[in-house]
Design a protein around this motif. Structure first.
Motif, PDB file in Angstrom:
ATOM      1  N   LYS A 258       0.833  -1.208   0.000  1.00 40.36           N
ATOM      2  CA  LYS A 258       0.000   0.000   0.000  1.00 40.36           C
ATOM      3  C   LYS A 258       0.867   1.257   0.000  1.00 40.36           C
ATOM      4  O   LYS A 258       0.617   2.206  -0.744  1.00 40.36           O
ATOM      5  CB  LYS A 258      -0.910   0.003   1.232  1.00 40.36           C
ATOM      6  N   ALA A 259       1.886   1.267   0.854  1.00 40.42           N
ATOM      7  CA  ALA A 259       2.775   2.434   0.939  1.00 40.42           C
ATOM      8  C   ALA A 259       3.550   2.622  -0.352  1.00 40.42           C
ATOM      9  O   ALA A 259       3.769   3.759  -0.803  1.00 40.42           O
ATOM     10  CB  ALA A 259       3.736   2.264   2.121  1.00 40.42           C
ATOM     11  N   PHE A 260       3.976   1.515  -0.952  1.00 39.86           N
ATOM     12  CA  PHE A 260       4.722   1.574  -2.214  1.00 39.86           C
ATOM     13  C   PHE A 260       3.890   2.257  -3.291  1.00 39.86           C
ATOM     14  O   PHE A 260       4.392   3.112  -4.036  1.00 39.86           O
ATOM     15  CB  PHE A 260       5.086   0.151  -2.654  1.00 39.86           C
ATOM     16  N   LEU A 261       2.609   1.890  -3.370  1.00 40.37           N
ATOM     17  CA  LEU A 261       1.739   2.467  -4.399  1.00 40.37           C
ATOM     18  C   LEU A 261       1.593   3.972  -4.217  1.00 40.37           C
ATOM     19  O   LEU A 261       1.693   4.732  -5.185  1.00 40.37           O
ATOM     20  CB  LEU A 261       0.363   1.791  -4.344  1.00 40.37           C
ATOM     21  N   VAL A 262       1.371   4.430  -2.992  1.00 38.65           N
ATOM     22  CA  VAL A 262       1.215   5.864  -2.742  1.00 38.65           C
ATOM     23  C   VAL A 262       2.505   6.613  -3.074  1.00 38.65           C
ATOM     24  O   VAL A 262       2.477   7.678  -3.693  1.00 38.65           O
ATOM     25  CB  VAL A 262       0.812   6.131  -1.278  1.00 38.65           C
TER      26      VAL A 262
ATOM     27  N   VAL B  21      13.814  -4.147 -11.054  1.00 43.90           N
ATOM     28  CA  VAL B  21      12.756  -3.546 -11.873  1.00 43.90           C
ATOM     29  C   VAL B  21      11.659  -4.543 -12.228  1.00 43.90           C
ATOM     30  O   VAL B  21      10.504  -4.155 -12.413  1.00 43.90           O
ATOM     31  CB  VAL B  21      13.336  -2.917 -13.161  1.00 43.90           C
ATOM     32  N   LYS B  22      11.992  -5.822 -12.304  1.00 42.50           N
ATOM     33  CA  LYS B  22      10.955  -6.795 -12.669  1.00 42.50           C
ATOM     34  C   LYS B  22       9.925  -6.983 -11.560  1.00 42.50           C
ATOM     35  O   LYS B  22       8.856  -7.546 -11.787  1.00 42.50           O
ATOM     36  CB  LYS B  22      11.577  -8.138 -13.047  1.00 42.50           C
ATOM     37  N   ASN B  23      10.229  -6.506 -10.353  1.00 39.43           N
ATOM     38  CA  ASN B  23       9.284  -6.618  -9.237  1.00 39.43           C
ATOM     39  C   ASN B  23       8.350  -5.420  -9.119  1.00 39.43           C
ATOM     40  O   ASN B  23       7.376  -5.467  -8.376  1.00 39.43           O
ATOM     41  CB  ASN B  23      10.056  -6.772  -7.919  1.00 39.43           C
ATOM     42  N   ILE B  24       8.656  -4.344  -9.848  1.00 35.80           N
ATOM     43  CA  ILE B  24       7.881  -3.116  -9.676  1.00 35.80           C
ATOM     44  C   ILE B  24       6.431  -3.299 -10.091  1.00 35.80           C
ATOM     45  O   ILE B  24       5.511  -2.906  -9.374  1.00 35.80           O
ATOM     46  CB  ILE B  24       8.532  -1.951 -10.449  1.00 35.80           C
TER      47      ILE B  24
ATOM     48  N   SER C 192       4.658  -5.989 -10.222  1.00 38.16           N
ATOM     49  CA  SER C 192       3.977  -6.858  -9.266  1.00 38.16           C
ATOM     50  C   SER C 192       3.600  -6.083  -8.004  1.00 38.16           C
ATOM     51  O   SER C 192       2.490  -6.237  -7.472  1.00 38.16           O
ATOM     52  CB  SER C 192       4.875  -8.045  -8.901  1.00 38.16           C
ATOM     53  N   MET C 193       4.528  -5.254  -7.506  1.00 38.29           N
ATOM     54  CA  MET C 193       4.252  -4.456  -6.316  1.00 38.29           C
ATOM     55  C   MET C 193       3.112  -3.466  -6.572  1.00 38.29           C
ATOM     56  O   MET C 193       2.245  -3.263  -5.716  1.00 38.29           O
ATOM     57  CB  MET C 193       5.504  -3.699  -5.887  1.00 38.29           C
ATOM     58  N   ILE C 194       3.093  -2.855  -7.751  1.00 37.94           N
ATOM     59  CA  ILE C 194       2.026  -1.911  -8.087  1.00 37.94           C
ATOM     60  C   ILE C 194       0.677  -2.629  -8.122  1.00 37.94           C
ATOM     61  O   ILE C 194      -0.309  -2.166  -7.543  1.00 37.94           O
ATOM     62  CB  ILE C 194       2.309  -1.216  -9.430  1.00 37.94           C
TER      63      ILE C 194
END
Length: 402
Positions: free
Chosen positions: A261-265, A306-309, A311-313
């Motif tokens: 959640k924090a990553f998205l914001v 970068v390949k995880n970004i 997925s995190m989003i």
């Protein structure tokens, strides 16, 4: 214990190699937490994290004869880059042992500074064991990522910068892995302003500092399972434990979904990229039981693969209710798909996918299940969708995507 003058001397030592990471006021995080939130973006630091500070400070103070024997370190990635960079500046050979599954970006960044990389083990603790073996075998000097006062001294320079820029800071939230970062920050900050509150943040699956505080001794966790790989430490350092016990006010934990959640914001509102362990402090804002305080959140690093970004989003969108998946049982008659589509359109939900399943075994033979994934504006919007369907005689069942 280190004195304030030690940290000031370290800051003078480090100034030539540091990038100035000025505080950033965060309106979205402030609004969500009802506090005045500032970000200390060490993800923008040279080598992409705060770790440069401790490593460079340590190596700068080392005896020249020890440097000639070569250096060795173990790291989940960021300390590796700090040691590699500092060793290169000092023209010293360095070998770094990293966990086998360390993100490729961190491995490549470490080798780019001329260090030799050895991949070993599943978590930091296993890499550390291998580094100790190589130290004995080759006579290297060990540069520990957190259980070393010279390293702690370097990390503590962050507190000097925060309190010089925002002297009225009430709370500093600090990610905790092995404990070196929070030890330095807490020790320096408390000597500058005894009233500032220092709160450490650990992932739920690797809360070794919290366990040590609760048992009043350093303990080894059975495992360390978290997406925050940089803080997947089963045992904090012995030296950091003494500092944490003396200077840290509280340790809190956050879940992996809190991190998403924090990553998205952070990425959506501030256009900043941070690694999972780097945003522990932002994820912990909702754990604060205070309002209208000046809170500084340290983003400790930005070296995410970068390949995880993506997925995190995507997971962050789900966690924050921006992607909503549900099922609804419909009469097995023509026109029902159009009814649902029109209803969602009237509720301003953007349909991503529809799956019409006639073969699922439902209580009523004459019904089918429709699985819907749609884009929403958050939890309030989801409630509007649920209520809107209910008003039209349709009961939604939320699909848990955890």
């Amino acid at each position: 214990m280190l004195k304030l003058d030690n940290f000031k001397e370290a800051k003078n030592r480090l100034d030539p190699v540091l990038v100035k990471t000025s505080l950033i006021y965060s309106e979205p995080f402030s609004n969500e937490s009802d506090n005045e939130v500032y970000i200390k973006p060490e993800n923008l630091q040279r080598t992409g994290s705060f770790k440069l500070r401790g490593a460079y400070n340590k190596i700068s103070k080392m005896d020249p004869e020890l440097k000639k024997k070569g250096l060795i370190a173990s790291s989940a990635g960021n300390h590796a880059q700090g040691v590699a960079y500092a060793a290169h500046q000092a023209d010293v050979e360095a070998t770094i042992v990293m966990p086998a599954h360390t993100p490729l970006i961190k491995v490549e960044a470490t080798t780019s500074h001329g260090a030799n990389v050895v991949l070993h083990g599943e978590v930091y603790d296993e890499a550390y064991g291998k580094a100790c073996e190589l130290q004995k075998e080759h006579g290297y000097t060990f540069v520990h990522p957190f259980d070393d006062e010279d390293v702690i001294e370097g990390q503590g320079t962050i507190a000097l910068e925060i309190l010089e820029e925002l002297p009225e800071t009430d709370i500093i939230l600090v990610p905790v892995g092995g404990g070196g970062l929070i030890s330095g920050i807490a020790c320096a900050a408390k000597q500058m302003n005894p009233n500032v509150k220092i709160i450490g943040v650990e992932p739920d699956g690797a809360a070794s500092a919290l366990a040590a505080i609760e048992q009043d001794e350093v303990v080894t966790l059975k495992d360390a399972v978290t997406i925050a790989d940089g803080t997947a430490v089963k045992r904090i350092g012995d030296i950091p434990f003494q500092y944490i016990r003396e200077y840290v006010d509280e340790i809190v934990t956050v879940s992996d979904y809190d991190l998403m959640k924090a990553f998205l914001v952070l990425i959506e509102k501030h256009k900043l990229i941070a690694e999972n362990s780097g945003i522990l402090s932002l994820a912990a804002l909702k754990k604060l039981n205070v309002k209208n305080k000046k809170v500084v959140c340290l983003i400790s690093g930005g070296n995410i693969d970068v390949k995880n970004i993506s997925s995190m989003i995507n997971k962050g969108l789900v966690a924050r209710g921006r992607i909503f998946t549900f099922t609804v049982e419909l009469p097995d008659v023509p026109g029902q798909l159009a009814k649902v589509s029109n209803l969602l359109a009237s509720l301003n939900a953007n349909v991503i996918s529809l799956e019409h399943n006639q073969f699922i075994n439902l209580p009523r033979f004459s019904e089918v299940e429709l699985r819907v994934t749609c884009e929403t504006n958050g939890e309030k919007h989801i409630k509007q969708i649920i209520d809107g369907f209910k008003e039209n005689g349709l009961e939604i069942k939320t699909v848990n995507q955890d």
